[in-house]
Design a protein around this motif. Structure first.
Motif, PDB file in Angstrom:
ATOM      1  N   GLU A  78      11.891 -20.582  -8.773  1.00  0.00           N
ATOM      2  CA  GLU A  78      11.986 -21.460  -9.933  1.00  0.00           C
ATOM      3  C   GLU A  78      12.049 -22.920  -9.492  1.00  0.00           C
ATOM      4  O   GLU A  78      12.807 -23.248  -8.591  1.00  0.00           O
ATOM      5  CB  GLU A  78      13.255 -21.114 -10.724  1.00  0.00           C
ATOM      6  N   SER A  79      11.275 -23.756 -10.165  1.00  0.00           N
ATOM      7  CA  SER A  79      11.236 -25.170  -9.782  1.00  0.00           C
ATOM      8  C   SER A  79      12.578 -25.857 -10.023  1.00  0.00           C
ATOM      9  O   SER A  79      12.842 -26.915  -9.478  1.00  0.00           O
ATOM     10  CB  SER A  79      10.130 -25.901 -10.552  1.00  0.00           C
ATOM     11  N   GLU A  80      13.426 -25.240 -10.838  1.00  0.00           N
ATOM     12  CA  GLU A  80      14.756 -25.822 -11.051  1.00  0.00           C
ATOM     13  C   GLU A  80      15.607 -25.714  -9.789  1.00  0.00           C
ATOM     14  O   GLU A  80      16.594 -26.415  -9.638  1.00  0.00           O
ATOM     15  CB  GLU A  80      15.489 -25.100 -12.194  1.00  0.00           C
ATOM     16  N   MET A  81      15.212 -24.794  -8.904  1.00  0.00           N
ATOM     17  CA  MET A  81      16.028 -24.511  -7.715  1.00  0.00           C
ATOM     18  C   MET A  81      15.405 -25.001  -6.417  1.00  0.00           C
ATOM     19  O   MET A  81      16.112 -25.400  -5.501  1.00  0.00           O
ATOM     20  CB  MET A  81      16.238 -22.990  -7.570  1.00  0.00           C
ATOM     21  N   THR A  82      14.076 -24.902  -6.337  1.00  0.00           N
ATOM     22  CA  THR A  82      13.418 -25.156  -5.050  1.00  0.00           C
ATOM     23  C   THR A  82      11.988 -25.654  -5.259  1.00  0.00           C
ATOM     24  O   THR A  82      11.336 -25.262  -6.223  1.00  0.00           O
ATOM     25  CB  THR A  82      13.388 -23.861  -4.200  1.00  0.00           C
ATOM     26  N   PRO A  83      11.512 -26.488  -4.334  1.00  0.00           N
ATOM     27  CA  PRO A  83      10.114 -26.933  -4.436  1.00  0.00           C
ATOM     28  C   PRO A  83       9.130 -25.849  -3.981  1.00  0.00           C
ATOM     29  O   PRO A  83       7.927 -25.983  -4.187  1.00  0.00           O
ATOM     30  CB  PRO A  83      10.062 -28.137  -3.492  1.00  0.00           C
TER      31      PRO A  83
END
Lengths: 462, 246, 188
Positions: B144-149
């Motif tokens: 998830e982009s909220e957590m990791t690139p």
């Protein structure tokens, strides 16, 4: 019974200006990307989220004790502590303090609580001049609007709008749109107000039970400047703002701005513990529905919110509908789980203003299960009979069909047949089928899967 | 291993080719899934509309239908997520608990249960992957982009393994398409706008075939693509893999 | 019953069974001048190295116009400021040079306690701000920073990070909203 417009109806107005919608979406997505960059660069970020969540859970579980501890510490510091059960009592207390100080000019820094309580109209109606000093807040105050975001109150406006407002109210040159020059004009205008104000009102980002301190975070320095000059400081706080220990601020200051704007910390993270000699400091602790929300186990966690606005920046619905489409002091996903606690009927459409994509939950620095609470509010609103009758009965009918395979099979055949036989103009008529405002319906196949499967099985059996 | 194919109601009625592809793909991987004909739906449309109580008979029917299988495999992350997460409001009998954990999304089943990390075949097109929110954020099938690139996930890896296939790099890797179940009609304006933005991201970056693991998102996006007659094919990933795996 | 008593009773009736308060680990980080400088410059501040505190006056003279009205406890100044100084006088100050207690490398902030401010409004009312900081007084993260405060925040204190700024107009960053238009940390 008059129905207030739904979120969808207000969004439709926002969506009319497609270009502006694109701009709004991209501007907030840019803020979300700044947040991402700051988060990725902080290896312990997920651990901090968990700690923040646990600290808030703990604090809420002993909130009464912490309120008492905070009050005792604040009193010992020479701070006057006031308790307000609701917005009216809050407003009356603030007005009382202003009057007792013999004051008529108030400068206020950003506070969502005073927005929630509608303090400004109350003070103005009682002859007190109240000036919002945060730039975004001042812009919307001059325009007579409500904030559309908790951190970026004027994010719905373009620089041309601000130029127009400042031309009308501050006498700037007509057509001025340069943010630097507009900000300078506001600086000059507000300096006069800071110097003249006798009372400074602030919000509270965090309150520390251990020390009786309140912490206010700004980038502009407006809270510090106003409070530093005024004779009386009134800090208005929702009672969920407490943290047990001063050291807990480390966790929260590290999360707040990274989540909000991608900054490592706000420019001013100010700790007010004792009034300056010869001056007054008051703290007004406000309930206004919070104890009721605390008593709802499914929704209690919404009180952990630290108002960073990350759920708004990430929400694909908020970005395309604007904060005013929520018609509640706190817009966006968090507002949609706070608002039904205040008035279910008025805000019935807000928990439905989401695809339940879950991005809000994933960005929340205190791990509020926002999208799960949206889902749960829908159930509460359903059980309370708040849903439109059409939805209620169609869902009951659907349930009967889906619990009975025979009916389901027959219904599917009829629906596909219907779609194939009914003319396109009718099946896609805007008044009857909202799906079709922008989408084609699926092309109905001749055979459903179950028909195909039954046919295959009978073939292979032979 | 007794495997049932769970075919969501709208797939059964409108996208039989997706269920057929799922069935055939599983067969090519050595799994003979059966289709219990009495199945209907997971009950999500009612529950998402605030009528969870009305959905209870549907939940019970789902459990009765599938309780005797080791796995219940469905080509739709959203429906699978609903069974796993929201069947918590009925009595948690052993059968209910079993069905909740046994219900698995098709590609989760292929990668996590079967342990297949690469599927053979050739698909010489530029493919854009639409991540279903419930598959990604709900079932954790993708980062998830909220957590990791890092952009990684089960379906992305499987697609990247196909010969000749180019994956589209989107500006927004995991933004919601705006389907959202009944949201697509109750908030039709926002829903359509979200979908249009999603499709535009794909077109801007050269997607020829738009795919995903959740037919509900794709149904919505396909409707938008067909309305504007955009140069995009929309196909469920099961169809792509089944075709490539000749 | 008073509002206070009613509110506390309502909270007690609503709050769940007690949940544990977690211990917060001391997350390590870099406490270097390099890190502090990089972060502070990224948020609009400036960092200048002084080899010795006795260079302070010369450095300030070099960097700011001589006609500036300066308030400071560290320099010979043009404006004397204390807690009782009138707002109209404060308002005329161009530059305040104050002593920071310690800096935080992860976010470029400097803890400025009330005792170092001369007047509570001075750090925000002065047009420009210089904070003097001993390079040995850098800590890595906010955990270390609050560790240094040891539950004693004083009457008033600020973690001050960079010049006053706003992005309230179309997210365009503008330096110099209401507080200082520039912030320079002099490290000695």
């Amino acid at each position: 019974m008059s129905q207030s417009p739904t979120h969808a109806q207000r969004s439709d107005v926002f969506l009319l200006d497609a270009e502006r919608t694109t701009w709004h979406d991209e501007t907030l997505w840019f803020v979300r990307q700044k947040r991402d960059k700051a988060v990725y660069a902080t290896p312990e970020f997920q651990e901090l989220r968990q700690l923040a969540s646990d600290i808030k859970d703990h604090t809420l579980s002993q909130l009464a004790e912490y309120l008492e501890q905070f009050e005792a510490a604040a009193l010992a510091n020479g701070v006057r502590v006031h308790w307000a059960a609701d917005a009216d009592e809050h407003n009356a207390i603030v007005l009382g303090i202003v009057r007792a100080a013999g004051a008529s000019r108030v400068v206020k820094s950003k506070s969502m609580l005073t927005e929630e309580c509608h303090l400004n109209p109350h003070l103005l109606a009682n002859g007190v001049e109240v000036i919002d000093s945060d730039l975004g807040e001042r812009i919307i105050q001059l325009r007579g609007e409500a904030p559309s975001h908790v951190v970026l109150p004027a994010i719905h406006l373009k620089k041309e709008d601000v130029g127009e407002t400042f031309w009308q109210h501050l006498g700037t040159e007509k057509g001025l749109t340069d943010p630097q020059q507009l900000t300078e004009a506001a600086r000059q205008h507000l300096r006069e107000k800071f110097l003249a104000a006798e009372v400074a009102i602030s919000g509270v980002n965090f309150a520390v039970a251990e020390t009786g301190s309140v912490v206010v975070c700004t980038n502009e320095g407006n809270a510090d400047l106003a409070i530093g000059l005024a004779r009386v400081h009134i800090a208005c706080m929702g009672m969920e703002k407490l943290l047990p220990r001063l050291s807990d601020l480390a966790v929260f200051t590290r999360l707040l701005t990274r989540s909000a704007t991608g900054q490592p910390i706000t420019t001013y993270t100010s700790h007010f513990t004792r009034p300056a000699p010869g001056k007054e400091m008051h703290v007004v602790i406000v309930n206004n529905g919070r104890s009721q929300q605390l008593g709802r186990p499914d929704f209690r966690a919404s009180l952990k919110c630290i108002r960073c606005g990350a759920c708004m920046n990430t929400c694909p619905v908020y970005r395309r509908s604007g904060g005013h489409s929520y018609d509640f002091t706190i817009p966006g996903p968090i507002g949609a789980i706070l608002s039904p606690n205040i008035d279910m009927r008025q805000h019935v459409s807000l928990p439905f203003a989401s695809t339940l994509c879950g991005s809000c939950t994933d960005v929340c620095p205190v791990k509020i299960d926002i999208h799960t609470q949206l889902y749960k509010w829908r159930q509460v609103l359903g059980a309370e009979g708040m849903l439109p009758a059409s939805k209620k009965y169609s869902m009951k009918l659907l349930s009967r069909v889906l619990a009975r395979p025979g009916l389901f099979k027959a219904g599917g055949v009829a629906a596909r047949l219907g779609l194939r036989l009914v003319p396109h103009a009718l099946s896609h008529a805007p008044g009857y089928n909202p799906w079709a405002i922008a989408r084609e319906l699926p092309a109905p196949p001749k055979q459903s899967f179950r028909e195909w499967y039954a046919h295959q099985s009978s073939v292979s059996a032979k | 291993m007794k495997v049932a194919l769970f075919v969501p109601c709208y797939v059964d009625q409108f996208y039989p080719q997706v269920a057929i592809a799922s069935l055939q793909l599983l067969e090519k991987l050595g799994v003979r899934a059966v289709f219990p004909a009495q199945q209907t739906c997971c009950g999500q449309p009612m529950a998402n509309s605030g009528c969870e109580q009305d959905a209870k008979p549907v939940y019970h029917h789902f459990v009765e239908t599938f309780q005797d299988y080791d796995y219940v495999v469905g080509p739709a992350g959203s429906c699978v997520y609903h069974v796993r997460k929201h069947f918590d409001i009925i009595d948690q009998t052993p059968a209910v608990q079993h069905v909740r954990t046994a219900t698995v999304e098709l590609f989760d089943f292929i990668t996590s249960i079967l342990g297949v990390t690469e599927l053979p075949g050739r698909f010489p097109h530029q493919v854009g992957l639409h991540l279903s929110c419930h598959g990604q954020r709900g079932l954790h099938q993708a980062n998830e982009s909220e957590m990791t690139p890092v952009r990684d996930g089960q379906l992305r890896r499987l697609l990247a393994g196909l010969e000749g296939l180019t994956l589209t790099e989107l500006d927004r890797n995991d933004e919601c398409c705006g389907f959202g179940g009944t949201f697509c009609v109750s908030e039709a304006g926002i829903s359509a706008r979200m979908g249009q933005d999603r499709v535009a991201d794909h077109l801007r970056h050269g997607t020829q075939v738009l795919t995903g693991g959740d037919m509900s998102c794709l149904m919505h996006l396909e409707g938008l693509v067909r309305r504007r007659q955009l140069p995009l094919q929309v196909r469920h990933a099961a169809e792509i893999f089944n075709q490539a795996f000749a | 019953m008073s509002t206070r008593a009613r509110m506390l009773a309502a909270v007690r009736a609503s709050q769940p069974a007690a949940l544990p308060l977690p211990a917060v680990p001391l997350f390590e980080g870099e406490a270097s001048v390099g890190k502090f400088t990089t972060v502070l410059e990224s948020i609009g501040g400036q960092v200048v190295s002084l080899s010795h505190l006795n260079q302070l006056a010369a450095t300030v003279a070099l960097r700011y116009p001589s006609e500036y009205r300066v308030a400071s406890a560290l320099l010979r100044t043009t404006v004397a400021v204390n807690a009782a100084t009138a707002a109209t006088i404060l308002e005329s100050i161009d530059l305040a040079v104050l002593r920071g207690a310690f800096g935080v490398a992860e976010n470029g902030s400097v803890w400025l306690p009330e005792a170092a401010m001369l007047h509570r409004a001075l750090p925000t009312i002065a047009q420009h701000l210089v904070l003097v900081l001993d390079r040995r007084d850098l800590v890595a993260t906010m955990h270390h920073a609050y560790g240094r405060l040891a539950s004693q925040p004083g009457g008033y204190g600020i973690f001050l990070a960079g010049p006053s700024k706003t992005a309230d107009i179309e997210q365009s960053l503008v330096i110099g909203a209401h507080g200082a238009r520039s912030l320079t940390v002099l490290l000695c």
